[in-house]
Scaffold this motif. Sequence first.
Motif, PDB file in Angstrom:
ATOM      1  N   GLN A   1      -6.154  13.634  -8.269  1.00 49.83           N
ATOM      2  CA  GLN A   1      -6.587  14.674  -9.231  1.00 49.83           C
ATOM      3  C   GLN A   1      -7.161  14.038 -10.495  1.00 49.83           C
ATOM      4  O   GLN A   1      -8.173  14.478 -11.030  1.00 49.83           O
ATOM      5  CB  GLN A   1      -5.430  15.587  -9.591  1.00 49.83           C
ATOM      6  CG  GLN A   1      -5.324  16.762  -8.629  1.00 49.83           C
ATOM      7  CD  GLN A   1      -3.980  17.472  -8.731  1.00 49.83           C
ATOM      8  OE1 GLN A   1      -3.214  17.240  -9.666  1.00 49.83           O
ATOM      9  NE2 GLN A   1      -3.701  18.323  -7.755  1.00 49.83           N
ATOM     10  N   ASP A   2      -6.499  12.983 -10.964  1.00 55.03           N
ATOM     11  CA  ASP A   2      -7.039  12.265 -12.135  1.00 55.03           C
ATOM     12  C   ASP A   2      -8.458  11.798 -11.841  1.00 55.03           C
ATOM     13  O   ASP A   2      -9.371  11.938 -12.649  1.00 55.03           O
ATOM     14  CB  ASP A   2      -6.190  11.015 -12.452  1.00 55.03           C
ATOM     15  CG  ASP A   2      -4.841  11.398 -13.053  1.00 55.03           C
ATOM     16  OD1 ASP A   2      -4.678  12.579 -13.411  1.00 55.03           O
ATOM     17  OD2 ASP A   2      -3.970  10.511 -13.135  1.00 55.03           O
ATOM     18  N   ILE A   3      -8.620  11.242 -10.652  1.00 56.25           N
ATOM     19  CA  ILE A   3      -9.933  10.688 -10.283  1.00 56.25           C
ATOM     20  C   ILE A   3     -10.982  11.804 -10.225  1.00 56.25           C
ATOM     21  O   ILE A   3     -12.115  11.626 -10.663  1.00 56.25           O
ATOM     22  CB  ILE A   3      -9.831   9.929  -8.938  1.00 56.25           C
ATOM     23  CG1 ILE A   3      -9.054   8.632  -9.168  1.00 56.25           C
ATOM     24  CG2 ILE A   3     -11.211   9.646  -8.358  1.00 56.25           C
ATOM     25  CD1 ILE A   3      -8.730   7.849  -7.923  1.00 56.25           C
ATOM     26  N   ALA A   4     -10.567  12.953  -9.726  1.00 51.67           N
ATOM     27  CA  ALA A   4     -11.513  14.083  -9.691  1.00 51.67           C
ATOM     28  C   ALA A   4     -11.973  14.409 -11.114  1.00 51.67           C
ATOM     29  O   ALA A   4     -13.143  14.748 -11.354  1.00 51.67           O
ATOM     30  CB  ALA A   4     -10.857  15.295  -9.039  1.00 51.67           C
ATOM     31  N   GLY A   5     -11.058  14.283 -12.067  1.00 52.66           N
ATOM     32  CA  GLY A   5     -11.412  14.516 -13.476  1.00 52.66           C
ATOM     33  C   GLY A   5     -12.412  13.474 -13.974  1.00 52.66           C
ATOM     34  O   GLY A   5     -13.372  13.804 -14.674  1.00 52.66           O
TER      35      GLY A   5
ATOM     36  N   LEU B   1       0.833  -1.215   0.000  1.00 52.56           N
ATOM     37  CA  LEU B   1       0.000   0.000   0.000  1.00 52.56           C
ATOM     38  C   LEU B   1       0.862   1.257   0.000  1.00 52.56           C
ATOM     39  O   LEU B   1       0.558   2.233  -0.694  1.00 52.56           O
ATOM     40  CB  LEU B   1      -0.936   0.006   1.207  1.00 52.56           C
ATOM     41  CG  LEU B   1      -2.098  -0.986   1.154  1.00 52.56           C
ATOM     42  CD1 LEU B   1      -2.851  -1.015   2.483  1.00 52.56           C
ATOM     43  CD2 LEU B   1      -3.069  -0.629   0.017  1.00 52.56           C
ATOM     44  N   LEU B   2       1.946   1.236   0.783  1.00 51.87           N
ATOM     45  CA  LEU B   2       2.774   2.442   0.877  1.00 51.87           C
ATOM     46  C   LEU B   2       3.571   2.693  -0.400  1.00 51.87           C
ATOM     47  O   LEU B   2       3.914   3.824  -0.713  1.00 51.87           O
ATOM     48  CB  LEU B   2       3.717   2.358   2.089  1.00 51.87           C
ATOM     49  CG  LEU B   2       3.016   2.449   3.450  1.00 51.87           C
ATOM     50  CD1 LEU B   2       4.019   2.293   4.586  1.00 51.87           C
ATOM     51  CD2 LEU B   2       2.255   3.766   3.608  1.00 51.87           C
ATOM     52  N   ALA B   3       3.836   1.619  -1.150  1.00 50.73           N
ATOM     53  CA  ALA B   3       4.606   1.797  -2.395  1.00 50.73           C
ATOM     54  C   ALA B   3       3.697   2.111  -3.589  1.00 50.73           C
ATOM     55  O   ALA B   3       4.182   2.463  -4.660  1.00 50.73           O
ATOM     56  CB  ALA B   3       5.407   0.522  -2.679  1.00 50.73           C
ATOM     57  N   ALA B   4       2.387   1.993  -3.401  1.00 46.13           N
ATOM     58  CA  ALA B   4       1.474   2.125  -4.539  1.00 46.13           C
ATOM     59  C   ALA B   4       1.406   3.567  -5.031  1.00 46.13           C
ATOM     60  O   ALA B   4       1.464   4.513  -4.249  1.00 46.13           O
ATOM     61  CB  ALA B   4       0.084   1.659  -4.124  1.00 46.13           C
ATOM     62  N   LYS B   5       1.256   3.695  -6.349  1.00 48.90           N
ATOM     63  CA  LYS B   5       1.072   5.042  -6.920  1.00 48.90           C
ATOM     64  C   LYS B   5      -0.397   5.288  -7.249  1.00 48.90           C
ATOM     65  O   LYS B   5      -0.870   6.415  -7.294  1.00 48.90           O
ATOM     66  CB  LYS B   5       1.911   5.178  -8.189  1.00 48.90           C
ATOM     67  CG  LYS B   5       3.394   5.088  -7.901  1.00 48.90           C
ATOM     68  CD  LYS B   5       4.206   5.684  -9.051  1.00 48.90           C
ATOM     69  CE  LYS B   5       5.663   5.846  -8.684  1.00 48.90           C
ATOM     70  NZ  LYS B   5       6.262   4.621  -8.095  1.00 48.90           N
TER      71      LYS B   5
ATOM     72  N   GLY C   1       2.208  10.798  -1.636  1.00 41.25           N
ATOM     73  CA  GLY C   1       2.554  11.477  -2.881  1.00 41.25           C
ATOM     74  C   GLY C   1       1.711  11.023  -4.047  1.00 41.25           C
ATOM     75  O   GLY C   1       2.155  11.074  -5.189  1.00 41.25           O
ATOM     76  N   HIS C   2       0.527  10.550  -3.803  1.00 42.77           N
ATOM     77  CA  HIS C   2      -0.289  10.189  -4.965  1.00 42.77           C
ATOM     78  C   HIS C   2      -1.383  11.237  -5.213  1.00 42.77           C
ATOM     79  O   HIS C   2      -2.481  10.922  -5.600  1.00 42.77           O
ATOM     80  CB  HIS C   2      -0.859   8.775  -4.865  1.00 42.77           C
ATOM     81  CG  HIS C   2      -1.627   8.505  -3.625  1.00 42.77           C
ATOM     82  ND1 HIS C   2      -1.222   7.593  -2.692  1.00 42.77           N
ATOM     83  CD2 HIS C   2      -2.779   9.010  -3.178  1.00 42.77           C
ATOM     84  CE1 HIS C   2      -2.094   7.572  -1.712  1.00 42.77           C
ATOM     85  NE2 HIS C   2      -3.048   8.424  -1.976  1.00 42.77           N
ATOM     86  N   ARG C   3      -1.016  12.465  -4.963  1.00 41.75           N
ATOM     87  CA  ARG C   3      -1.984  13.544  -5.188  1.00 41.75           C
ATOM     88  C   ARG C   3      -2.450  13.570  -6.644  1.00 41.75           C
ATOM     89  O   ARG C   3      -3.610  13.809  -6.942  1.00 41.75           O
ATOM     90  CB  ARG C   3      -1.357  14.885  -4.798  1.00 41.75           C
ATOM     91  CG  ARG C   3      -2.390  15.886  -4.325  1.00 41.75           C
ATOM     92  CD  ARG C   3      -1.787  16.919  -3.388  1.00 41.75           C
ATOM     93  NE  ARG C   3      -1.332  16.328  -2.139  1.00 41.75           N
ATOM     94  CZ  ARG C   3      -0.245  16.704  -1.477  1.00 41.75           C
ATOM     95  NH1 ARG C   3       0.524  17.654  -1.958  1.00 41.75           N
ATOM     96  NH2 ARG C   3       0.091  16.129  -0.340  1.00 41.75           N
ATOM     97  N   ALA C   4      -1.492  13.286  -7.545  1.00 40.56           N
ATOM     98  CA  ALA C   4      -1.841  13.303  -8.986  1.00 40.56           C
ATOM     99  C   ALA C   4      -2.947  12.280  -9.271  1.00 40.56           C
ATOM    100  O   ALA C   4      -3.853  12.525 -10.075  1.00 40.56           O
ATOM    101  CB  ALA C   4      -0.611  12.997  -9.820  1.00 40.56           C
TER     102      ALA C   4
END
Length: 598
Positions: free
Chosen positions: A364-368, A211-215, A358-361
């Motif tokens: 953000q993709d999901i928000a899209g 889980l911690l390594a997942a992007k 650090g998977h903010r991106a």
Amino acid sequence: MANNALNGGQVIVDYLIREKVPYVFGLCGHGNISFIDALYERSSDIKTISVHHESVAGFMADVYYRVSGQPTATFTSCGPGSANLPICLANAFFDSVPFLAVTGNVPTSQFNRGAFQETYRHFQADFPSTVRAYCKRVFQPTRGEMVPLAMRQAWKTMVTGRPGPVVLDVPFDIFKEAAATETPKPEDWSANISCRCGADPEGVTKAVDLLLAAKRPVILVGQGVKYGGAAADLLRLAERLQIPVACSASGMGAIASNHPLALGLVARNGHYQANHAARQADVLLALGVRFDDRTSSSWLPGYSFTIPPTQLIHVDIDPDEIARNYPVALGLMADVRTFLRQVLAELDHRKSKPGGLGHRAWLQDIAGYRKAWDAFIAPGFQVDTTPIHPQRAAHEIDQALPEDAILVSDIGIHHNWLLQYCKPKRPDSLVGSMGFGPMGFGVAGVLGAKLAAPDRPCVSVCGDGAFFMHASVLGTAVEYNIPAVWVVWNNYAYASIRGLQRGYLEGRELATDFRHPETGKPYNPDFAAMARSAGVEGVSVDRAADLADAVRTGIAAGRPYLIDANIGADLNPGGAGVWELPGLGQSKPAFGVRYRTA
Ligand SMILES: Cc1ncc(C[n+]2csc(CCOP(=O)(O)OP(=O)(O)O)c2C)c(N)n1
Ligand SMILES: [Mg+2]
């Protein structure tokens, strides 16, 4: 009954009372009158609800548990009376819901003689064979003194491990035969058994590493989270690691639909943001979910899931469900709540920071994706037609329900619309059947919900087909003063099945709608008048703008209430996944395309 104070029926009833069972639901017959007699003696300790069809009793017991967590019991006679019950046993078994079915049988002295209602052609008194595939276990005591053992074992089997219904099949004479001087005590035999087993510690470490390594992590929750009481711990983990949460249909409500991390439904008809996130996930943590065909878009990769390359961590109390349909990077047999607590403790131990992934991106993709889906579905909320647009209907019903309401859905196209457009806030806000899917589950189940939660509004949304099949519930609601509300989603058809004829069979329609022979026009009884004839308030609604008010009025009435809602039949709820009927073909996603890995 010289030295033995209690007969078989009395032992069963006394044990139920010791297990704090408040209700038994059932229907009489010569095969169980002695059991009813034992209930009669203890009427002040346990309430008997007599229904007009045995399946109503089973569905009531089923939903009573889903809402309260307390198993109850049913009673049915020998032969046909109990033969009306297997549909409910199967439903409860497939959805892991416990209830005890006390079924009557012919007297032991008449075994193999072919007495009235004996199932004897292959084996004596053979009701157990009839239900073997549909319940967790059958017990058939054939002497009075076998009843205490059978009773305590039946109860323990029912509630331990992966819960499920158990049948206690009791020959006529055994209800009356001397059984014991004392009933077994639950404290000795079931109450002190914990099945909250954790995962093996190395497995927990591995899960946390993954889980911690997942992007692009996603958590997928099923019914195990809802009924396992794990919703609060799920939320803790999701918020701590900022992992979005998708649900199977049975998991809806495990996280409040309006939570920023809630993705909604993954399914053939799932929400785009849920399917599109789940199928791109690099790590998928699946909790108490079993990857059936509707959740998994018939296991066709790239619609609901893409496993592999997605690394699947699959946690379930029942190892039989792990790696049934998808290979696992890590499979852990564990109680989901205990597992979640282990993971949280491990995160504490590692002092991992909330949201430090650090998977903010990714978020953000999901928000899209969510924005795109919301834009796609927006027009459906505005349609104002008669018959009512089904999307609008689901939305209006949802809007009318207070936050503590319990919506019990039946089986059919209406269920799919509800799954897409209702926004359950609590684990028990939206109750449905996903494993066996018997029509009538919601029509009758709502009565069990209301008995389990008398202070909460309980509304059944059910098809016209299913309501007509189980209309006897009206009488039960009146007789026991159960203020349930039914919204009959009246589309004058077995619409979900007709939709398949239209989608897969070039529109060759037969046996899927209801028409008047003279006019050829859609036919149904006037359900509102039918309700009134039974002493239930009944109204008809044709316009979307009136539906929410009707539901509110029904809830406020404080007595049984039926709304006959005229709802369009010609649309199917489109989703981001697909469903395959092998040999007939595959549906197409209504939104988005198949995800393909490079
Ligand atoms: C007891 C039972 N019989 C048949 C089916 C197959 N089936 C699934 S949905 C459906 C149509 C149900 O019609 P209705 O209750 O009007 O709901 P709708 O799909 O129109 O919303 C049928 C026949 C079933 N699930 N259960
Ligand atoms: Mg219908």
